[in-house]
Design an enzyme around this catalytic site. Sequence first.
Site, PDB file in Angstrom:
ATOM      1  N   LYS A 105       0.817  -1.217   0.000  1.00  0.00           N
ATOM      2  CA  LYS A 105       0.000   0.000   0.000  1.00  0.00           C
ATOM      3  C   LYS A 105       0.852   1.269   0.000  1.00  0.00           C
ATOM      4  O   LYS A 105       0.389   2.333  -0.385  1.00  0.00           O
ATOM      5  CB  LYS A 105      -0.967  -0.032   1.166  1.00  0.00           C
ATOM      6  CG  LYS A 105      -1.932  -1.215   1.007  1.00  0.00           C
ATOM      7  CD  LYS A 105      -3.126  -1.151   1.882  1.00  0.00           C
ATOM      8  CE  LYS A 105      -4.162  -2.206   1.528  1.00  0.00           C
ATOM      9  NZ  LYS A 105      -3.701  -3.598   1.692  1.00  0.00           N
TER      10      LYS A 105
HETATM   11  C1  LIG Z   1      -4.343  -4.712   0.968  1.00  0.00           C
HETATM   12  C2  LIG Z   1      -3.522  -5.974   0.838  1.00  0.00           C
HETATM   13  C3  LIG Z   1      -3.844  -6.984  -0.117  1.00  0.00           C
HETATM   14  C4  LIG Z   1      -5.083  -6.904  -0.992  1.00  0.00           C
HETATM   15  O1  LIG Z   1      -4.943  -5.958  -2.003  1.00  0.00           O
HETATM   16  P1  LIG Z   1      -6.213  -5.423  -2.835  1.00  0.00           P
HETATM   17  O2  LIG Z   1      -5.723  -4.328  -3.674  1.00  0.00           O
HETATM   18  O3  LIG Z   1      -7.188  -4.947  -1.773  1.00  0.00           O
HETATM   19  O4  LIG Z   1      -6.762  -6.575  -3.599  1.00  0.00           O
HETATM   20  C5  LIG Z   1      -2.994  -8.072  -0.229  1.00  0.00           C
HETATM   21  N1  LIG Z   1      -1.909  -8.204   0.566  1.00  0.00           N
HETATM   22  C6  LIG Z   1      -1.570  -7.268   1.487  1.00  0.00           C
HETATM   23  C7  LIG Z   1      -0.361  -7.474   2.326  1.00  0.00           C
HETATM   24  C8  LIG Z   1      -2.349  -6.112   1.648  1.00  0.00           C
HETATM   25  O5  LIG Z   1      -1.999  -5.189   2.582  1.00  0.00           O
END
Ligand SMILES: *Cc1c(COP(=O)(O)O)cnc(C)c1O
Length: 490
Positions: free
Chosen positions: A104
Amino acid sequence: MEVSAAQAIRSGIAPDGGLFTPETIPALTQADLQALLPLTYQELAARILSLYLTDFDPADLERMIAAAYAYPAKWADPAITPVTRLAEGQYVLELFHGPTCAFKDVALQLLPHLMTQSGALCQDTREIVILVATSGDTGKAALEGFRDVPGTRIVVFFPEQGVSDIQRLQMVTQEGANTAVVAVRGNFDDAQNGVKQIFTDPAMMARLARRGMAFSSANSINWGRLAPQLVYYFYGYLELCRRGALKLGDPLNVAVPTGNFGNILAAYFAKEMGLPLGKLICASNSNNVLTDFIASGAYDRKRPFYTTVSPSMDILISSNLERLLYYLGGQDAAKVRRWMEQLKSDGAYRVDAATAARIADRFGGGYASEAETLDTIGRVFRDCGYVMDTHTAVGKAVYDRYAAASGDRTPVLIAATASPFKFNSSVLRALSGSPAGEAASEFELLEQLHAVSGRPIPAGLRALDQKPVRHDGVCAKEAMAGAVAAILEV
Ligand SMILES: *Cc1c(COP(=O)(O)O)cnc(C)c1O
């Protein structure tokens, strides 16, 4: 309704509750891709994002990108999203070298800059207040991104008992004059509902307006969070070309651990733009609503909710699917709105056969159980000497099953979405085969994982236990609005 990129980013969500999405997807030719080969991550980001953020000045974009993707100030690897070879034809795209050790960061390091610049472009001088309810990863990444960004404030609520020690310490020690973090006596849903109520409370909005402030969102429903994620798929593909592992034009499959469908939707956009991606493999954990949807065209959230070792994928309503349905449903917004309304009222909808076929043609789907996820971490470490986190392991497990069932031997890039250190206790359990040190503190576990894996402990996690606690507020779930008012002094 049509808006500029800046307006879409500034408001986050359309007034009718729908999601903003680009009117057309820009296309690149093979010669265009060839010209991208020598670019650094930052140069590539400027090139790709300028195709979408057409109302931004290119020099401003470059300045914001330089600040967001600074090495070593913000990122622990000069490549930003380095590619690692796992086995013949299998590569990992490491998206976790940012300040909070989850993918993120790629979007949330840039979004605050896009948000303030959008304000300037829209001649909106209000101070933006970002409200976040988090189960762990998003809150910390948003805090790091927005800290000390002029013209913004950020308030994060987390469930008092619902996050790991590491995640709590990451948040309560947060620096920055414009940050606030409050623990809520309740679970994640309570925090989320509280935030939604505050967002839509007319009295609260009026109080903010009087002080020249307005709320906005840092969730992946904001287009400004998705756009930066396109860049790393281009980066990964071009990097494999530079290494001679691919020839420009060769297909490359991708496997993406998925929750809200944001990350894999970015891969879909990259493919539509002309990046030669093959199958987009959507990997779920036991919350496998997307596996069933890709197989059948029927989306049904009426099923048990499981708490898993890959908690950032514990989700039954994947918001960004709405955007995919718009493109693959024939760009018919009214049709998508009906499906979304059915999801709200009945908890389920079924897309028409033509749309379902287009989805099945582009996407593969699958899920991994808890045991398979942990087995995969152990197996990959034994076979390849590589330690992956629980989310990435879901991607690898689902890819292996897909490759075995389909016989598809196209090279694959697996998105690694978090550092194994962020989920150290599950990862250690997987590596040793037994529950690792139930009594050990999170910081002892970091040392243990460092010893087993040989990988350095990420800087952002290492010093956490020595940092002063800056945010010790706790509130009842009914008192969240009062807490926001007190923090903002409105
Ligand atoms: C948010 C997250 C995901 C999922 O990603 P999306 O874009 O919501 O599909 C997968 N792995 C981790 C470690 C995350 O923080």
